[in-house]
Design a protein around this motif. Sequence first.
Motif, PDB file in Angstrom:
ATOM      1  N   ALA A 138       0.810  -1.223   0.000  1.00 37.34           N
ATOM      2  CA  ALA A 138       0.000   0.000   0.000  1.00 37.34           C
ATOM      3  C   ALA A 138       0.841   1.271   0.000  1.00 37.34           C
ATOM      4  CB  ALA A 138      -0.932   0.003   1.203  1.00 37.34           C
ATOM      5  N   ASP A 139       2.028   1.233   0.593  1.00 38.23           N
ATOM      6  CA  ASP A 139       2.855   2.437   0.660  1.00 38.23           C
ATOM      7  C   ASP A 139       3.277   2.926  -0.722  1.00 38.23           C
ATOM      8  OD1 ASP A 139       2.651   2.456   3.376  1.00 38.23           O
ATOM      9  OD2 ASP A 139       4.628   1.590   3.753  1.00 38.23           O
ATOM     10  N   LEU A 140       3.202   2.065  -1.711  1.00 39.43           N
ATOM     11  CA  LEU A 140       3.592   2.446  -3.064  1.00 39.43           C
ATOM     12  C   LEU A 140       2.400   2.918  -3.894  1.00 39.43           C
ATOM     13  CD1 LEU A 140       6.065  -0.498  -3.677  1.00 39.43           C
ATOM     14  CD2 LEU A 140       6.685   1.916  -3.448  1.00 39.43           C
ATOM     15  N   LEU A 141       1.233   2.960  -3.279  1.00 36.71           N
ATOM     16  CA  LEU A 141       0.014   3.377  -3.974  1.00 36.71           C
ATOM     17  C   LEU A 141      -0.488   4.707  -3.411  1.00 36.71           C
ATOM     18  CD1 LEU A 141      -1.844  -0.062  -4.006  1.00 36.71           C
ATOM     19  CD2 LEU A 141      -0.380   0.907  -5.797  1.00 36.71           C
ATOM     20  N   ASP A 142      -1.396   5.317  -4.119  1.00 38.34           N
ATOM     21  CA  ASP A 142      -1.983   6.589  -3.693  1.00 38.34           C
ATOM     22  C   ASP A 142      -2.647   6.417  -2.333  1.00 38.34           C
ATOM     23  OD1 ASP A 142      -3.867   8.811  -3.391  1.00 38.34           O
ATOM     24  OD2 ASP A 142      -3.421   9.258  -5.497  1.00 38.34           O
ATOM     25  N   GLU A 143      -2.375   7.333  -1.421  1.00 41.89           N
ATOM     26  CA  GLU A 143      -2.916   7.231  -0.067  1.00 41.89           C
ATOM     27  C   GLU A 143      -4.445   7.216  -0.061  1.00 41.89           C
ATOM     28  OE1 GLU A 143      -2.473   9.479   4.286  1.00 41.89           O
ATOM     29  OE2 GLU A 143      -1.367  10.211   2.530  1.00 41.89           O
ATOM     30  N   GLU A 144      -5.064   7.906  -1.032  1.00 42.49           N
ATOM     31  CA  GLU A 144      -6.527   7.962  -1.082  1.00 42.49           C
ATOM     32  C   GLU A 144      -7.150   6.616  -1.440  1.00 42.49           C
ATOM     33  OE1 GLU A 144      -7.863  11.039  -3.626  1.00 42.49           O
ATOM     34  OE2 GLU A 144      -6.945  12.661  -2.470  1.00 42.49           O
ATOM     35  N   TRP A 145      -6.372   5.707  -2.013  1.00 43.08           N
ATOM     36  CA  TRP A 145      -6.905   4.414  -2.432  1.00 43.08           C
ATOM     37  C   TRP A 145      -6.842   3.361  -1.333  1.00 43.08           C
ATOM     38  CZ3 TRP A 145      -3.298   4.088  -7.343  1.00 43.08           C
ATOM     39  CH2 TRP A 145      -3.635   5.132  -8.217  1.00 43.08           C
ATOM     40  N   ARG A 146      -6.025   3.598  -0.314  1.00 36.83           N
ATOM     41  CA  ARG A 146      -5.611   2.508   0.582  1.00 36.83           C
ATOM     42  C   ARG A 146      -6.760   1.899   1.370  1.00 36.83           C
ATOM     43  NH1 ARG A 146      -0.030   5.389   2.782  1.00 36.83           N
ATOM     44  NH2 ARG A 146       0.922   5.615   0.704  1.00 36.83           N
ATOM     45  N   GLU A 147      -7.692   2.722   1.824  1.00 32.38           N
ATOM     46  CA  GLU A 147      -8.782   2.166   2.614  1.00 32.38           C
ATOM     47  C   GLU A 147      -9.622   1.198   1.785  1.00 32.38           C
ATOM     48  OE1 GLU A 147     -12.652   3.516   5.297  1.00 32.38           O
ATOM     49  OE2 GLU A 147     -11.262   5.035   4.529  1.00 32.38           O
ATOM     50  N   ASP A 148      -9.984   1.600   0.577  1.00 35.41           N
ATOM     51  CA  ASP A 148     -10.811   0.733  -0.260  1.00 35.41           C
ATOM     52  C   ASP A 148     -10.053  -0.504  -0.727  1.00 35.41           C
ATOM     53  OD1 ASP A 148     -12.895   2.463   0.038  1.00 35.41           O
ATOM     54  OD2 ASP A 148     -12.731   3.371  -1.954  1.00 35.41           O
ATOM     55  N   THR A 166       6.774  -2.700 -14.400  1.00 34.16           N
ATOM     56  CA  THR A 166       7.646  -2.686 -15.581  1.00 34.16           C
ATOM     57  C   THR A 166       8.972  -1.989 -15.325  1.00 34.16           C
ATOM     58  OG1 THR A 166       6.555  -0.675 -16.396  1.00 34.16           O
ATOM     59  CG2 THR A 166       5.756  -2.792 -17.250  1.00 34.16           C
ATOM     60  N   ASP A 167       9.038  -1.166 -14.318  1.00 36.37           N
ATOM     61  CA  ASP A 167      10.252  -0.396 -14.033  1.00 36.37           C
ATOM     62  C   ASP A 167      11.111  -1.160 -13.029  1.00 36.37           C
ATOM     63  OD1 ASP A 167      12.184   1.496 -13.276  1.00 36.37           O
ATOM     64  OD2 ASP A 167      10.793   3.162 -13.598  1.00 36.37           O
ATOM     65  N   GLU A 168      12.305  -1.527 -13.438  1.00 36.73           N
ATOM     66  CA  GLU A 168      13.214  -2.301 -12.581  1.00 36.73           C
ATOM     67  C   GLU A 168      13.553  -1.568 -11.285  1.00 36.73           C
ATOM     68  OE1 GLU A 168      14.769  -5.201 -12.528  1.00 36.73           O
ATOM     69  OE2 GLU A 168      14.159  -6.106 -14.424  1.00 36.73           O
ATOM     70  N   ARG A 169      13.405  -0.264 -11.254  1.00 41.63           N
ATOM     71  CA  ARG A 169      13.730   0.481 -10.033  1.00 41.63           C
ATOM     72  C   ARG A 169      12.850   0.062  -8.854  1.00 41.63           C
ATOM     73  NH1 ARG A 169      12.967   6.580 -11.552  1.00 41.63           N
ATOM     74  NH2 ARG A 169      11.105   5.637 -12.485  1.00 41.63           N
ATOM     75  N   TYR A 170      11.664  -0.482  -9.164  1.00 45.52           N
ATOM     76  CA  TYR A 170      10.745  -0.863  -8.088  1.00 45.52           C
ATOM     77  C   TYR A 170      10.848  -2.338  -7.705  1.00 45.52           C
ATOM     78  CZ  TYR A 170       8.527   3.618  -9.202  1.00 45.52           C
ATOM     79  OH  TYR A 170       8.275   4.946  -9.423  1.00 45.52           O
ATOM     80  N   ARG A 182      -0.620   3.112 -12.439  1.00 45.92           N
ATOM     81  CA  ARG A 182       0.394   3.027 -11.391  1.00 45.92           C
ATOM     82  C   ARG A 182       0.951   1.616 -11.283  1.00 45.92           C
ATOM     83  NH1 ARG A 182       4.763   4.808  -8.977  1.00 45.92           N
ATOM     84  NH2 ARG A 182       4.807   4.455  -6.704  1.00 45.92           N
ATOM     85  N   LEU A 183       0.108   0.614 -11.316  1.00 44.97           N
ATOM     86  CA  LEU A 183       0.584  -0.765 -11.251  1.00 44.97           C
ATOM     87  C   LEU A 183       1.468  -1.097 -12.449  1.00 44.97           C
ATOM     88  CD1 LEU A 183      -2.695  -2.534 -10.081  1.00 44.97           C
ATOM     89  CD2 LEU A 183      -0.618  -2.192  -8.726  1.00 44.97           C
ATOM     90  N   PHE A 184       1.087  -0.621 -13.618  1.00 43.45           N
ATOM     91  CA  PHE A 184       1.884  -0.838 -14.820  1.00 43.45           C
ATOM     92  C   PHE A 184       3.281  -0.255 -14.633  1.00 43.45           C
ATOM     93  CE2 PHE A 184       3.400   0.342 -19.044  1.00 43.45           C
ATOM     94  CZ  PHE A 184       3.123  -0.792 -19.798  1.00 43.45           C
ATOM     95  N   GLU A 185       3.356   0.950 -14.080  1.00 43.23           N
ATOM     96  CA  GLU A 185       4.660   1.578 -13.826  1.00 43.23           C
ATOM     97  C   GLU A 185       5.491   0.750 -12.853  1.00 43.23           C
ATOM     98  OE1 GLU A 185       6.412   5.859 -12.145  1.00 43.23           O
ATOM     99  OE2 GLU A 185       4.354   5.230 -11.687  1.00 43.23           O
TER     100      GLU A 185
END
Length: 428
Positions: free
Chosen positions: A57-67, A96-100, A90-93
């Motif tokens: 969840a920390d890698l996602l938008d804070e507004e989405w976390r409850e739902d 696909t990005d090796e940095r994550y 966001r999930l696609f990013e």
Amino acid sequence: MTDETHDPSAVSWVDGAGPGSDFPVQNLPLGIFSEAKGLRRPGVAIGDYILDLVSAADLLDEEWREDLSQPILNAWLSRGPETHRALRQRLFELLTDERYRDDLEVHLIGQSEVRMHVPCLIGDYTDFYVGIHHATNVGKQFRPDNPLLPNYKYVPIGYHGRASSVRPSGEPVTRPRGQRKPPDAETPDYGPSRRLDYELELGMWIGRGNDLGQPIPIGEAGEHIAGFCLLNDWSARDLQAWEYQPLGPFLAKNFLTSVSPWIVTADALEPFRKALPPRAQGDPQPLPYLDDPSDRASGGLAIQLEVTLTSARMRSEGIAPHVLSRGSADAAMYWSAAQIVAHHSSNGCNLQPGDLIATGTLSTDSDEGLGSMLEISRGGKQPLTLPTGETRSFLEDGDEVTLRAWCEREGAVRIGLGECVGRVVPPA
């Protein structure tokens, strides 16, 4: 509408998410899973894994976390397509990005290590009858000279099913009991169904709902469909034949409906939409509330469908599953997904997030694409033969039916809807 999430050159760093997978990074379906003795929570399928959306969840938008921390997806689906699209991007990013990679790998769980659940608390379940070839084939068995009733080509036919008995893929199919009256009997009796059948269908999950008394316009109907799944509306044909008049199916269908566990989003299916086929000569055009230029241009779903069967003997002898049918949704559906939703709400009925709507049995116009044993065996008159020499008119105890679906075309990455599996067991 397509965007960077549909890029066919994009690849995920997750193992098993390459070509041939049902769940490449261009798919990203949502579902609800649990580990042994663990809580139910949302995840996204990627290759052979599930990304745990609670622990990540920390890698996602804070507004989405409850739902996205609830044991059901109803609240998330209610947010509508704009927010769903933002999560997909966001999930696609991230995937696909090796940095994550180092941050996310710890949140991946093997799909074989979890239990999948029905993704929503289903308030209402509606089964439609939009497979015109199925409707024609079944109608011919009862009304050879007039297989389709006069209303079929004017109105999407549907009925309300039983939401409490919807179960995820893998749930045993307990042979139902009920009243049966063979044609040569004077009175009915009660006992286990002798004509148990499957039905190959697609399911639609409702996202954003509508207020009571406010119909959903056909041009906006697609925005209310959060995603799709496979659906098997198991049917006891002998119970159905006796009970269905005058009010339609009842105990013959409400004992179990199976769904595949992943919600494949409308965005994921965008590259596989196609024009609706023109109405046949002499067919009426849809009434204005069911007609929309955009839906005519892209309302068709190029989803490939397959059904296989294994008997207990086939599994014990290591024999590959027997293919019962192969077809496509766009070749089977007389009414589009948007037309189904628009019609369902046209009287002011309020759809709600997490409602489940089924297409009805999807059969093509050839014997290779029939979506039920009732059609394949011509009502039991022409049994099929399995590789072991066993014959089937309808399903026997121990038979396992598997529905599969996928989309593929040149210039796009193949995606899948997964599987919907059920094995018949004797009545309790």
